[in-house]
Motif scaffolding. Structure first.
Motif, PDB file in Angstrom:
ATOM      1  N   GLY A 127       0.806  -1.210   0.000  1.00 34.72           N
ATOM      2  CA  GLY A 127       0.000   0.000   0.000  1.00 34.72           C
ATOM      3  C   GLY A 127       0.836   1.255   0.000  1.00 34.72           C
ATOM      4  N   VAL A 128       0.120   2.368   0.098  1.00 35.29           N
ATOM      5  CA  VAL A 128       0.767   3.671   0.008  1.00 35.29           C
ATOM      6  C   VAL A 128       0.176   4.622   1.039  1.00 35.29           C
ATOM      7  N   ASN A 129       0.928   5.660   1.370  1.00 39.08           N
ATOM      8  CA  ASN A 129       0.446   6.786   2.155  1.00 39.08           C
ATOM      9  C   ASN A 129       0.351   7.991   1.236  1.00 39.08           C
ATOM     10  N   SER A 130      -0.397   8.978   1.661  1.00 35.03           N
ATOM     11  CA  SER A 130      -0.563  10.171   0.829  1.00 35.03           C
ATOM     12  C   SER A 130       0.763  10.880   0.577  1.00 35.03           C
ATOM     13  N   GLY A 131       1.733  10.665   1.451  1.00 34.36           N
ATOM     14  CA  GLY A 131       3.025  11.325   1.279  1.00 34.36           C
ATOM     15  C   GLY A 131       4.022  10.531   0.480  1.00 34.36           C
ATOM     16  N   SER A 132       3.618   9.360  -0.022  1.00 31.91           N
ATOM     17  CA  SER A 132       4.586   8.529  -0.748  1.00 31.91           C
ATOM     18  C   SER A 132       4.021   7.981  -2.046  1.00 31.91           C
ATOM     19  N   LEU A 133       3.248   8.807  -2.747  1.00 38.69           N
ATOM     20  CA  LEU A 133       2.703   8.377  -4.038  1.00 38.69           C
ATOM     21  C   LEU A 133       3.787   8.414  -5.110  1.00 38.69           C
ATOM     22  N   PRO A 134       3.723   7.508  -6.078  1.00 40.01           N
ATOM     23  CA  PRO A 134       4.708   7.522  -7.167  1.00 40.01           C
ATOM     24  C   PRO A 134       4.629   8.815  -7.979  1.00 40.01           C
ATOM     25  N   GLU A 147      -8.546  10.036  -5.900  1.00 39.59           N
ATOM     26  CA  GLU A 147      -8.328   9.225  -7.099  1.00 39.59           C
ATOM     27  C   GLU A 147      -6.868   8.773  -7.191  1.00 39.59           C
ATOM     28  N   ALA A 148      -5.947   9.653  -6.792  1.00 33.72           N
ATOM     29  CA  ALA A 148      -4.528   9.312  -6.861  1.00 33.72           C
ATOM     30  C   ALA A 148      -4.181   8.183  -5.894  1.00 33.72           C
ATOM     31  N   LEU A 149      -4.696   8.266  -4.681  1.00 36.19           N
ATOM     32  CA  LEU A 149      -4.448   7.211  -3.705  1.00 36.19           C
ATOM     33  C   LEU A 149      -4.979   5.865  -4.192  1.00 36.19           C
ATOM     34  N   VAL A 150      -6.195   5.875  -4.693  1.00 40.06           N
ATOM     35  CA  VAL A 150      -6.806   4.635  -5.161  1.00 40.06           C
ATOM     36  C   VAL A 150      -6.071   4.095  -6.381  1.00 40.06           C
ATOM     37  N   ALA A 151      -5.664   4.985  -7.282  1.00 39.98           N
ATOM     38  CA  ALA A 151      -4.933   4.551  -8.483  1.00 39.98           C
ATOM     39  C   ALA A 151      -3.631   3.860  -8.099  1.00 39.98           C
ATOM     40  N   ALA A 152      -2.914   4.421  -7.117  1.00 39.11           N
ATOM     41  CA  ALA A 152      -1.655   3.824  -6.680  1.00 39.11           C
ATOM     42  C   ALA A 152      -1.895   2.434  -6.091  1.00 39.11           C
ATOM     43  N   ALA A 153      -2.932   2.316  -5.263  1.00 37.81           N
ATOM     44  CA  ALA A 153      -3.237   1.030  -4.645  1.00 37.81           C
ATOM     45  C   ALA A 153      -3.630  -0.008  -5.686  1.00 37.81           C
ATOM     46  N   VAL A 154      -4.450   0.390  -6.631  1.00 45.02           N
ATOM     47  CA  VAL A 154      -4.882  -0.534  -7.688  1.00 45.02           C
ATOM     48  C   VAL A 154      -3.688  -0.997  -8.521  1.00 45.02           C
ATOM     49  N   ILE A 172      -4.320   2.061   2.201  1.00 39.56           N
ATOM     50  CA  ILE A 172      -4.095   3.416   1.718  1.00 39.56           C
ATOM     51  C   ILE A 172      -4.452   4.374   2.848  1.00 39.56           C
ATOM     52  N   LYS A 173      -3.487   5.209   3.207  1.00 45.58           N
ATOM     53  CA  LYS A 173      -3.665   6.089   4.353  1.00 45.58           C
ATOM     54  C   LYS A 173      -3.377   7.535   3.980  1.00 45.58           C
ATOM     55  N   SER A 174      -3.998   8.415   4.733  1.00 39.37           N
ATOM     56  CA  SER A 174      -3.754   9.844   4.570  1.00 39.37           C
ATOM     57  C   SER A 174      -3.914  10.506   5.934  1.00 39.37           C
ATOM     58  N   THR A 175      -3.270  11.647   6.104  1.00 41.23           N
ATOM     59  CA  THR A 175      -3.500  12.430   7.321  1.00 41.23           C
ATOM     60  C   THR A 175      -4.842  13.142   7.236  1.00 41.23           C
ATOM     61  N   ASN A 176      -5.385  13.222   6.029  1.00 40.81           N
ATOM     62  CA  ASN A 176      -6.653  13.892   5.781  1.00 40.81           C
ATOM     63  C   ASN A 176      -7.795  12.891   5.988  1.00 40.81           C
ATOM     64  N   VAL A 177      -8.639  13.150   6.977  1.00 38.77           N
ATOM     65  CA  VAL A 177      -9.694  12.199   7.315  1.00 38.77           C
ATOM     66  C   VAL A 177     -10.703  11.993   6.181  1.00 38.77           C
TER      67      VAL A 177
END
Length: 428
Positions: A127-134, A147-154, A172-177
């Protein structure tokens, strides 16, 4: 939607209808065996099902082998950047490997880790965090972070599919609730793998607990999520576990230990409830049974508000009442309330049923009736509701009017009948 697939992490089932697993992460240097094991035991004693340990160095891998053997709960190795550490952690016996395929050195390196995990029968968390997207998703992240978080996970899931590996969960995690909620909802519709939930870098014990409760509680209430970790800025990892359990208990997803109900206090308060609640909360920590205990500051409507509780107390001036399942057990002096409550709890646990002395129960009921008579003019929430219901029925015993029917006349309370008029209580 709930995940359909299930994985097994050291005997803990995740996904596919299994109970939501509670996870935490050690705050120590993993290479410090004694400190790390002390924290793992604290996590386990608090109710942690799984523990994650950071493995950024070879020294950590060497300690990990011994940690895995002696840990009371399954150990997940947390790996970033260096794929060789993931390979070594598998050899060390880690029950699960956590990697971000995007920062492990490329798809070829991720494939090596996957193959090693497959041969060893070790599941993975990807998985990914919001601070480590490709990098190729940075522009999309600026336009639509969800969409970016989900795209990375997919993309990571598709990589696992191409490698023929199914033994994994996704996070998939973010600091943003709001983004965390929206992205996990969207991802749950696209994949069937178990989901690990968390609000990354949530904050302090106070603010981080609230953010996590809102974000994770919303998803769990939707049936989304198979394992959770509360990420708090504290060196006491067991505190993360305690918060996680409170969320699960609040949603009735799992039971562990007592549940404490306490009213917020108001002008009807007639005893030192703050002290009583604090003492009860502390003493309940010693109990494993999932009993529900209520502490109400008002004897007028206390039992009614907490009639579902296994046990409870409510006070008035210098006396109080102990009740169980909405029925009085006995009245006692206020300074004996807490001890008497736990005497009744212990008796019920030992005998498997609530023990009631009929004479004491009758005296308690009589005392309560007397208190109610003394406060007959007070407009408690229950009395207001009863008055409104009576007016709605207009005294004819008929059901409340359905939508579209003529509304009952609204009850308007004058200043004298107001619950706040001249009703401030002072301990002086």
């Amino acid at each position: 939607m709930a995940s359909k697939k299930q994985i097994d992490v050291g005997g803990v089932k995740i996904g596919g209808g299994a109970p939501v697993a509670v996870q935490s992460m050690t705050k120590t240097e993993t290479a410090d065996f004694d400190a790390t094991m002390k924290q793992i035991h604290a996590i386990a004693e608090a109710g942690g099902d799984l523990v994650r340990c950071a493995v950024p160095r070879d020294d950590d891998v060497r300690a990990l082998e011994r940690i895995v053997k002696e840990s009371p709960i399954p150990v997940i190795a947390d790996i970033h950047f260096n794929y060789t550490l993931a390979l070594k952690a598998i050899d060390a016996g880690a029950h699960c490997i956590r990697i971000n395929p995007g920062n492990i050195g490329g798809q070829d390196k991720a494939a090596l880790v996957v193959e090693k995990a497959r041969l060893a029968g070790v599941p993975m968390r990807i998985g990914v965090n919001s601070g480590s997207l490709p990098k190729h998703l940075h522009e999309l992240e600026r336009e639509n972070p969800v969409e970016a978080l989900v795209a990375a996970a997919v993309e990571h899931v598709e990589l696992m599919d191409r490698l023929g590996f199914e033994d994994f969960k996704v996070s998939i995690k973010s600091t943003n609730v709001p983004n965390t909620i929206a992205s996990n909802r969207l991802l749950s519709e696209k994949i069937e793998n178990p989901l690990h939930l968390g609000i990354t870098e949530a904050g302090t014990k106070w603010s981080g607990s609230l953010k996590s409760a809102v974000g994770l509680g919303t998803l769990l209430a939707d049936g989304i999520g198979d394992t959770i970790r509360i990420s708090l800025s504290t060196f006491h990892a067991e505190e993360e576990v305690k918060v996680a359990w409170e969320i699960l208990k609040a949603l009735k997803l799992r039971e562990r230990g007592p549940v404490l109900i306490a009213c917020p206090t108001c002008g009807r308060l007639q005893f030192d409830m703050d002290t009583v609640v604090a003492e009860i909360e502390e003493r309940l920590r010693q109990y494993d049974d999932p009993i529900e205990v209520a502490v109400l500051g008002c004897a007028v409507n206390g039992i009614g508000e907490a009639s579902h509780a296994d046990f409870g107390i409510t006070g008035a001036k210098n006396e109080g009442l102990i009740f169980a399942h909405g029925k009085p057990i006995r009245k006692v002096p206020q300074d004996e309330l807490v001890d008497a409550l736990f005497t009744e709890i212990d008796k019920s646990i030992d005998r498997g049923t609530v023990v009631v002395d009929e004479q004491e129960a009758a005296e308690g009921a009589e005392w309560l009736e007397k208190i109610e008579e003394e406060n007959a003019g007070e407009m408690t929430p229950e009395r207001i509701a009863a008055m409104e219901a009576a007016a709605a029925n207009e005294g004819n015993g008929e059901a409340l009017p359905m939508a579209g029917a003529p509304k009952a006349k609204r009850i308007v309370l004058d200043e004298e009948a107001s619950p706040t008029a001249g009703r401030r209580f002072t301990r002086a």
